[in-house]
Every structure is written in C-alpha cells, then in structure tokens.
Motif scaffolding. Structure first.
Motif, PDB file in Angstrom:
ATOM      1  N   ARG A   1      -0.320  -8.764  10.938  1.00 27.04           N
ATOM      2  CA  ARG A   1       0.659  -9.615  11.023  1.00 27.04           C
ATOM      3  C   ARG A   1       1.124  -9.693  12.283  1.00 27.04           C
ATOM      4  O   ARG A   1       1.855 -10.365  12.426  1.00 27.04           O
ATOM      5  N   ALA A   2       0.411  -8.965  13.240  1.00 30.64           N
ATOM      6  CA  ALA A   2       1.209  -8.905  14.564  1.00 30.64           C
ATOM      7  C   ALA A   2       0.256  -9.911  15.218  1.00 30.64           C
ATOM      8  O   ALA A   2       0.318 -10.181  16.471  1.00 30.64           O
TER       9      ALA A   2
ATOM     10  N   TRP B   1      -4.109  -1.673   8.832  1.00 27.32           N
ATOM     11  CA  TRP B   1      -4.753  -2.442   9.152  1.00 27.32           C
ATOM     12  C   TRP B   1      -3.932  -3.925   8.936  1.00 27.32           C
ATOM     13  O   TRP B   1      -3.812  -5.146   9.961  1.00 27.32           O
ATOM     14  N   ARG B   2      -3.295  -4.014   7.888  1.00 28.49           N
ATOM     15  CA  ARG B   2      -2.433  -5.153   7.706  1.00 28.49           C
ATOM     16  C   ARG B   2      -1.589  -5.673   8.310  1.00 28.49           C
ATOM     17  O   ARG B   2      -0.553  -6.360   8.652  1.00 28.49           O
TER      18      ARG B   2
ATOM     19  N   GLY C   1      -4.620   9.299   6.413  1.00 27.32           N
ATOM     20  CA  GLY C   1      -6.307   8.713   6.033  1.00 27.32           C
ATOM     21  C   GLY C   1      -6.204   7.064   5.525  1.00 27.32           C
ATOM     22  O   GLY C   1      -7.774   6.380   5.519  1.00 27.32           O
ATOM     23  N   GLU C   2      -5.174   7.252   5.490  1.00 26.42           N
ATOM     24  CA  GLU C   2      -5.130   5.287   4.516  1.00 26.42           C
ATOM     25  C   GLU C   2      -5.326   4.630   5.972  1.00 26.42           C
ATOM     26  O   GLU C   2      -4.646   4.267   6.942  1.00 26.42           O
ATOM     27  N   ILE C   3      -6.315   3.158   5.043  1.00 29.56           N
ATOM     28  CA  ILE C   3      -6.466   2.939   6.483  1.00 29.56           C
ATOM     29  C   ILE C   3      -6.338   1.555   5.768  1.00 29.56           C
ATOM     30  O   ILE C   3      -6.029   0.831   7.112  1.00 29.56           O
ATOM     31  N   ALA C   4      -5.767   0.754   5.056  1.00 30.86           N
ATOM     32  CA  ALA C   4      -4.806  -0.679   4.528  1.00 30.86           C
ATOM     33  C   ALA C   4      -3.567  -0.228   5.285  1.00 30.86           C
ATOM     34  O   ALA C   4      -3.509  -2.301   5.776  1.00 30.86           O
TER      35      ALA C   4
ATOM     36  N   ARG D   1       0.923  -1.057  -0.493  1.00 30.73           N
ATOM     37  CA  ARG D   1      -0.647  -0.313  -0.002  1.00 30.73           C
ATOM     38  C   ARG D   1       0.533   1.086   0.196  1.00 30.73           C
ATOM     39  O   ARG D   1       0.705   2.493   0.870  1.00 30.73           O
ATOM     40  N   TYR D   2       1.468   1.342  -0.993  1.00 31.81           N
ATOM     41  CA  TYR D   2       2.663   3.152  -1.315  1.00 31.81           C
ATOM     42  C   TYR D   2       3.421   2.442  -2.937  1.00 31.81           C
ATOM     43  O   TYR D   2       1.929   1.788  -3.448  1.00 31.81           O
TER      44      TYR D   2
END
Length: 327
Positions: A307-308, A302-303, A296-299, A248-249
């Motif tokens: 992974r945690a 969440w990812r 405001g990026e939410i993905a 997501r970048y």
C-alpha cells in the motif's frame, strides 16, 4: 512454517549486518537460540457471548435480568479459563426506538431518555464490575452511556479490567439513520487497549459496513477487533470474515440472540474463517478461542509495503501506446 520462515529471516538479517556467510550466521543464531529466542507469541483466551435481547429500558425487571444473564455467562467463561469476555451491543439493554419515541410508536420521533431506569442500570453495571474483579476477568460490555442533559447518550462498549475498573469506553461513531436522527450522540475516536500484551480494538452497531473503521485498526496495530451488534444479517457475518482476512487479524463477532435467520456470535481467525461459533439456536451461550499476537506474521507487513507505493518504480508508461492497449 511461520517459525521456520522467521528463523531464516533472522539468519539473513544477521548475515547482511555482520558480513558473515549464511552458514556462519545460521550456526551462530542456532547456538544462541536458548538465550536469544526472538519475539514471543502472546495469547489471550477470549470468550465471545450471545445474549438475550432486552429492549425496554423502562423495565427494572428486564435490566435486572440482563445483568444476571451477563454475570452467569461471566462465571461460565471463568470456568473455561477465559481471560476476557466480549458481549454484544446493548447487552444491558438495547432500547427499542418505538418504545423510546416521544411522539408515539408511529411515526418514530426523538427518544425520551427520561423513560430509562438509569439507577437500575448503574446498579447492574456496578454488580457486573464487582464480579469481574472477583473472577479476575476482563469484560467488554455493550451499554447505553448517559450524558448530561440536553445531550443524547452514547451507544457504547465499556471495557472493564480484571480489577473491576473501567479502563476505557468506545462510543459508536458511524450511526444508522435512526440512531443519529432520533437516539444517540456519535463518538469520535477509535479505542484500543491491551490484555496480557495482546492489543484489541472496538467497533459497534453497523460499523462492519465501513471498511475504513477496520483498516484504521490495522494501522493501529491491533491483534483483534471486538465487533458488537444487536442483530446480524448474513452480510454482517460475511463482512466480519472479510475484515479479518484482508487485515490479517482476529475479529470477535458478538450479537444478541434473536431467533430467525441470523448468524450466531463467533470468532474469525486472520485467515477469514470461523474458528468457533456460539449455538445457532438463538440461546445465550459462549464461544471460546485463544486469540494470539504472532510476531512472525508476514502478510500484514507485506500488505503495508504494497500500500506504500512499492509498485510505482516498476510501472511502465509507454508513449507509443498512447495510453491504450495495442497489438
């Protein structure tokens, strides 16, 4: 959608913190919005280049030609109001392994770096740095970086600031078999830098084949990875799109303009799609996009949570199944 979702999250966070109702928190934040705008998106206009391959470092004429071409593209980028320009691996010169081989063209042997016109290279790099200062333009330049004897050079990206200063340098870490056997010294660390609040990471050569390189940059909070290579197969381009989508970048994909079935330079959005590409006719050109940092990026958050280990408390281990699916 992103701005609206971000606003709702701020409302819920205030309600949880203060004990207010959602309606009361909504009214308070809406009234205070002009003086409390929250995190702001930042952007940098990035020009990604594809350039002519120059492969003979013994040739002062080739080194001069590569420098002139880079500076011409820098002027084009500045006219398009770009803040930064990203060049391919070996934009100054991508030494051919057979030209450099100390044992002849076949079989290839260790490179003889005394054949390189180092003085001419330094003069061209100095001229390019000076132009970056004149134009107020950041430049990311693919070049061989000379080390003291008997060490082989690095295959590098120079990051030059809008003041014409060398900010940092990235050295390719995961080299091909030929590069590590006969040509270069590998680098050892990731490199990040910021331009106007947008954070960039660097990658080189065949490193698009290694997801761990790009995952590492996600953990380092970059907004865009600048990937430079000499010649890209369709697999390289597909991997660049995949890295952009999975992390997501943004990914800037800069290649030398070899004729044939090779994808052009371009910029991939966090959605995993090309938003701009250079000409497909293997000619020197630019693609320009406003690369942003979006708070405001939410993905991505969440990812990271996914992974945690957030799923572990929800997993079921039913001893009656004996570890196998049953009917």
């Amino acid at each position: 959608m992103t701005q609206n979702g971000n606003f709702k999250r701020r409302v819920r966070a205030r309600a949880e913190k203060t004990g207010e109702s959602y309606t009361a928190a909504f009214s308070h934040i809406r009234e205070s919005a002009p003086s409390d705008p929250g995190p702001q998106a930042r952007s940098v206009r990035l020009a990604v280049a594809q350039t002519t391959p120059y492969v003979d470092p013994r040739s002062a004429a080739e080194l001069r030609a590569s420098g002139e071409e880079m500076r011409r593209l820098m002027r084009e980028a500045q006219k398009a109001r770009a803040r930064m320009i990203h060049f391919p691996e070996g934009a100054t010169c991508s030494p051919n392994k057979r030209i450099m081989s100390s044992t002849g063209r076949d079989p290839v042997g260790p490179s003889d770096w005394s054949r390189f016109e180092w003085t001419v290279l330094r003069e061209e790099l100095d001229a390019t740095r000076e132009l970056a200062r004149e134009l107020g333009l950041f430049a990311v330049i693919g070049s061989v970086h000379q080390l003291t004897e008997p060490h082989r050079p690095h295959n590098s990206l120079y990051i030059v600031s809008d003041r014409g200063e060398l900010v940092t340098r990235y050295d390719e870490r995961l080299l091909s078999n030929t590069k590590i056997s006969f040509m270069y010294t590998p680098g050892s660390t990731p490199v990040t830098f910021e331009v106007d609040g947008v954070r960039f990471g660097c990658s080189l050569g065949m490193e698009t084949h290694f997801p761990e390189i790009f995952r590492e940059y996600e953990q380092l909070d970059v907004d865009c990875v600048l990937f430079s290579t000499t010649g890209a197969t369709p697999a390289f381009a597909a991997e660049a799109l995949g890295h952009a989508a999975s992390n997501r970048y943004w990914v800037s994909f800069s290649v030398l303009a070899y004729p044939g079935f090779m994808p052009p330079s371009g910029i991939a959005a966090p959605s995993g799609e090309w938003v701009a590409q250079c000409r497909a006719d293997a000619t020197p050109s630019l693609a320009i996009v406003d690369v942003d940092h979006n708070p405001g990026e939410i993905a991505r958050p969440w990812r990271r949570m996914a992974r945690a280990g957030i799923y572990e408390p929800h997993m079921v281990n039913d001893p009656r199944s004996g570890g196998r699916d049953t009917f």
